[in-house]
Design an enzyme around this catalytic site. Structure first.
Site, PDB file in Angstrom:
ATOM      1  N   GLY A  13       0.805  -1.226   0.000  1.00 24.14           N
ATOM      2  CA  GLY A  13       0.000   0.000   0.000  1.00 24.14           C
ATOM      3  C   GLY A  13       0.834   1.272   0.000  1.00 24.14           C
ATOM      4  O   GLY A  13       0.480   2.255  -0.650  1.00 24.14           O
ATOM      5  N   ASN A  14       1.965   1.245   0.723  1.00 23.64           N
ATOM      6  CA  ASN A  14       2.744   2.488   0.829  1.00 23.64           C
ATOM      7  C   ASN A  14       3.442   2.856  -0.480  1.00 23.64           C
ATOM      8  O   ASN A  14       3.891   3.966  -0.649  1.00 23.64           O
ATOM      9  CB  ASN A  14       3.761   2.396   1.976  1.00 23.64           C
ATOM     10  CG  ASN A  14       4.831   1.363   1.713  1.00 23.64           C
ATOM     11  OD1 ASN A  14       4.589   0.363   1.046  1.00 23.64           O
ATOM     12  ND2 ASN A  14       6.025   1.601   2.219  1.00 23.64           N
ATOM     13  N   LYS A 130     -11.869 -10.688   4.368  1.00 21.01           N
ATOM     14  CA  LYS A 130     -11.047  -9.534   3.994  1.00 21.01           C
ATOM     15  C   LYS A 130     -11.901  -8.266   3.936  1.00 21.01           C
ATOM     16  O   LYS A 130     -12.801  -8.161   3.088  1.00 21.01           O
ATOM     17  CB  LYS A 130     -10.409  -9.791   2.631  1.00 21.01           C
ATOM     18  CG  LYS A 130      -9.287  -8.844   2.322  1.00 21.01           C
ATOM     19  CD  LYS A 130      -8.575  -9.216   1.043  1.00 21.01           C
ATOM     20  CE  LYS A 130      -7.492  -8.232   0.692  1.00 21.01           C
ATOM     21  NZ  LYS A 130      -6.373  -8.201   1.626  1.00 21.01           N
ATOM     22  N   LYS A 214      -2.464 -10.184  -2.465  1.00 21.74           N
ATOM     23  CA  LYS A 214      -1.405  -9.922  -3.463  1.00 21.74           C
ATOM     24  C   LYS A 214      -0.089 -10.617  -3.106  1.00 21.74           C
ATOM     25  O   LYS A 214       0.705 -10.924  -3.985  1.00 21.74           O
ATOM     26  CB  LYS A 214      -1.190  -8.417  -3.662  1.00 21.74           C
ATOM     27  CG  LYS A 214      -0.565  -7.694  -2.487  1.00 21.74           C
ATOM     28  CD  LYS A 214       0.848  -7.322  -2.726  1.00 21.74           C
ATOM     29  CE  LYS A 214       1.497  -6.579  -1.599  1.00 21.74           C
ATOM     30  NZ  LYS A 214       1.070  -6.710  -0.222  1.00 21.74           N
ATOM     31  N   LYS A 276       2.615 -12.279   4.119  1.00 20.91           N
ATOM     32  CA  LYS A 276       3.938 -12.029   3.518  1.00 20.91           C
ATOM     33  C   LYS A 276       4.908 -13.137   3.893  1.00 20.91           C
ATOM     34  O   LYS A 276       5.626 -13.660   3.037  1.00 20.91           O
ATOM     35  CB  LYS A 276       4.494 -10.676   3.991  1.00 20.91           C
ATOM     36  CG  LYS A 276       3.647  -9.510   3.520  1.00 20.91           C
ATOM     37  CD  LYS A 276       4.296  -8.189   3.892  1.00 20.91           C
ATOM     38  CE  LYS A 276       3.241  -7.099   3.993  1.00 20.91           C
ATOM     39  NZ  LYS A 276       2.214  -7.123   2.958  1.00 20.91           N
TER      40      LYS A 276
HETATM   41  P1  ADP Z   1       1.118  -3.930   2.599  1.00 15.86           P
HETATM   42  O1  ADP Z   1       0.203  -2.863   2.113  1.00 15.86           O
HETATM   43  O2  ADP Z   1       2.525  -3.710   2.193  1.00 15.86           O
HETATM   44  O3  ADP Z   1       0.624  -5.330   2.286  1.00 15.86           O
HETATM   45  P2  ADP Z   1       0.358  -4.345   5.380  1.00 15.86           P
HETATM   46  O4  ADP Z   1      -0.097  -3.194   6.199  1.00 15.86           O
HETATM   47  O5  ADP Z   1      -0.653  -5.333   4.905  1.00 15.86           O
HETATM   48  O6  ADP Z   1       1.197  -3.742   4.183  1.00 15.86           O
HETATM   49  O7  ADP Z   1       1.482  -5.156   6.172  1.00 15.86           O
HETATM   50  C1  ADP Z   1       2.631  -4.515   6.698  1.00 15.86           C
HETATM   51  C2  ADP Z   1       2.439  -4.189   8.172  1.00 15.86           C
HETATM   52  O8  ADP Z   1       2.432  -5.381   8.973  1.00 15.86           O
HETATM   53  C3  ADP Z   1       3.541  -3.398   8.817  1.00 15.86           C
HETATM   54  O9  ADP Z   1       3.422  -2.019   8.536  1.00 15.86           O
HETATM   55  C4  ADP Z   1       3.374  -3.711  10.317  1.00 15.86           C
HETATM   56  O10 ADP Z   1       2.626  -2.685  10.947  1.00 15.86           O
HETATM   57  C5  ADP Z   1       2.533  -4.975  10.328  1.00 15.86           C
HETATM   58  N1  ADP Z   1       3.077  -6.102  11.081  1.00 15.86           N
HETATM   59  C6  ADP Z   1       2.306  -6.998  11.743  1.00 15.86           C
HETATM   60  N2  ADP Z   1       3.038  -7.944  12.336  1.00 15.86           N
HETATM   61  C7  ADP Z   1       4.334  -7.649  12.069  1.00 15.86           C
HETATM   62  C8  ADP Z   1       5.584  -8.271  12.419  1.00 15.86           C
HETATM   63  N3  ADP Z   1       5.629  -9.384  13.166  1.00 15.86           N
HETATM   64  N4  ADP Z   1       6.718  -7.710  11.950  1.00 15.86           N
HETATM   65  C9  ADP Z   1       6.683  -6.593  11.195  1.00 15.86           C
HETATM   66  N5  ADP Z   1       5.526  -5.956  10.837  1.00 15.86           N
HETATM   67  C10 ADP Z   1       4.362  -6.468  11.265  1.00 15.86           C
HETATM   68 MG    MG Z   2      -1.264  -6.154   2.967  1.00 17.64          MG
END
Ligand code: ADP
Ligand code: MG
Length: 314
Positions: A13-14, A130, A214, A276
């Site tokens: 997202g970022n 979701k 994704k 991820k």
């Molecule tokens: P994206 O849009 O890149 O898919 P998400 O917001 O879905 O991003 O996922 C990334 C986020 O996951 C990070 O910004 C963090 O706040 C969160 N997060 C949750 N658990 C963890 C973890 N164990 N280690 C690092 N980040 C984590």
């Molecule tokens: Mg995500």
């Protein structure tokens, strides 16, 4: 001759922002990070998410059907297709410009509208989880349920949101076309928003009311293209155990077994870091020599050079 490393990048997202102007600004920074990798000698394929964008398109199309009785509601699969085109346009525009700015004129950029088959009996269809789109109060949520047949769920005290199924990707329909473009040296954006979810009905592919994660779609794309790296670019430099706690530990280098153990211990939040790490484990396990990397967009180059990020390997 040294074979170029093939990398599938999954943009979070970022990398794209939340609004039209935000996206236009964000893709300029994203394009720099991607072209940095190309200058490092990598062959890059780009996939991306679409959470805010598909929510925005879905709401806009719902507003249209409220205003005009001749316009029925737009299926979610069509909203995903629209988001692929909208995001693909901004990305391919910014990537082309960044390549030209660095005097690279021989890498054409193209977006592939991508359908991804999901199994109609995927258990996710029985348990939509979701959240998409904006928050509603209880009365608005009730109307959405009755009028559009949406499934609404209360989301951690913040109000109601529509939830949709998030089935696992089973087959990338356009993989042959994507492979041809990538093999001929083109920079391809594919599987946007996790791909347009479709189920097979004989020769017909029917759009499904779902959003594919994704991270899993990018993993399948990387496997299908026999990539060397899956790089998941997100809002944190590394994955962590005890995330958000005083004794947090940022992870540098993990074997598949170590990563699986941390998954079991519940260190990664479902819906954000968990998919991820799961996708990273899956890709790294799929064939010898495949490596996954989770890092910050701005650190992609340092990550590929082994200086930062969380690396998962066999
Ligand atoms: P994206 O849009 O890149 O898919 P998400 O917001 O879905 O991003 O996922 C990334 C986020 O996951 C990070 O910004 C963090 O706040 C969160 N997060 C949750 N658990 C963890 C973890 N164990 N280690 C690092 N980040 C984590
Ligand atoms: Mg995500």
């Amino acid at each position: 001759m040294n074979k170029k490393k093939r990398i599938v990048i999954a943009l979070g997202g970022n990398a794209l922002g939340n609004t039209l102007p935000e996206q236009m600004a964000a893709v300029k920074i994203t394009a720099k990070a991607i072209v940095d990798l190309i200058e490092e000698g990598c062959e890059v394929v780009v996939a991306h998410g679409n959470g805010p964008q598909v929510g925005m398109i879905n709401n806009a199309m719902a507003a249209l059907s409220r205003e005009d009785v001749n316009q029925p509601n737009t299926p979610l699969s069509v909203c995903v297709a629209m988001s692929q085109a909208y995001i693909g346009y901004d990305l391919q525009n910014a990537l082309r410009e960044e390549l030209y700015n660095r005097n690279i004129y021989d890498i054409p950029v193209a977006t592939m509208i991508t359908q991804i088959r999901v199994d109609s009996d995927d258990p996710a269809f029985q348990n939509p989880s979701k959240p998409i789109g904006h928050f509603m109060d209880a009365a608005q949520a009730k109307i959405a349920e009755e009028k559009y047949g949406y499934i609404m769920k209360e989301d951690s005290g913040r109000g109601y949101r529509r939830v949709v199924a998030s089935p696992k990707p089973a087959e990338i329909i356009e993989i042959g076309a994507i492979r041809s473009l990538v093999d001929s040296g083109q920079l391809v954006i594919a599987c946007g928003g996790g791909g347009i979810p479709v189920t097979r009905q004989g020769n017909h592919l029917k759009g499904a009311s779902a959003v594919i994660d994704k991270d899993f779609a990018s993993c399948l794309l990387a496997e299908e293209l026999d990539a060397d790296f899956l790089i998941i670019l997100t809002a944190v430099e590394k994955a962590a155990i005890r995330f958000g706690k005083p004794d947090v530990k940022w992870l540098d280098d993990l074997s598949v077994e170590e990563a699986k153990a941390y998954i079991q211990e519940g260190h990664f939040a479902p819906g954000s870091m968990l998919p991820k790490v799961e996708a990273a484990v899956r890709f790294a396990s799929s064939k010898e020599g495949r490596t996954s990397l989770i890092t910050l967009l701005e650190k992609a180059k340092d990550g590929i050079l082994g200086k930062t990020g969380t690396r998962i390997h066999q």
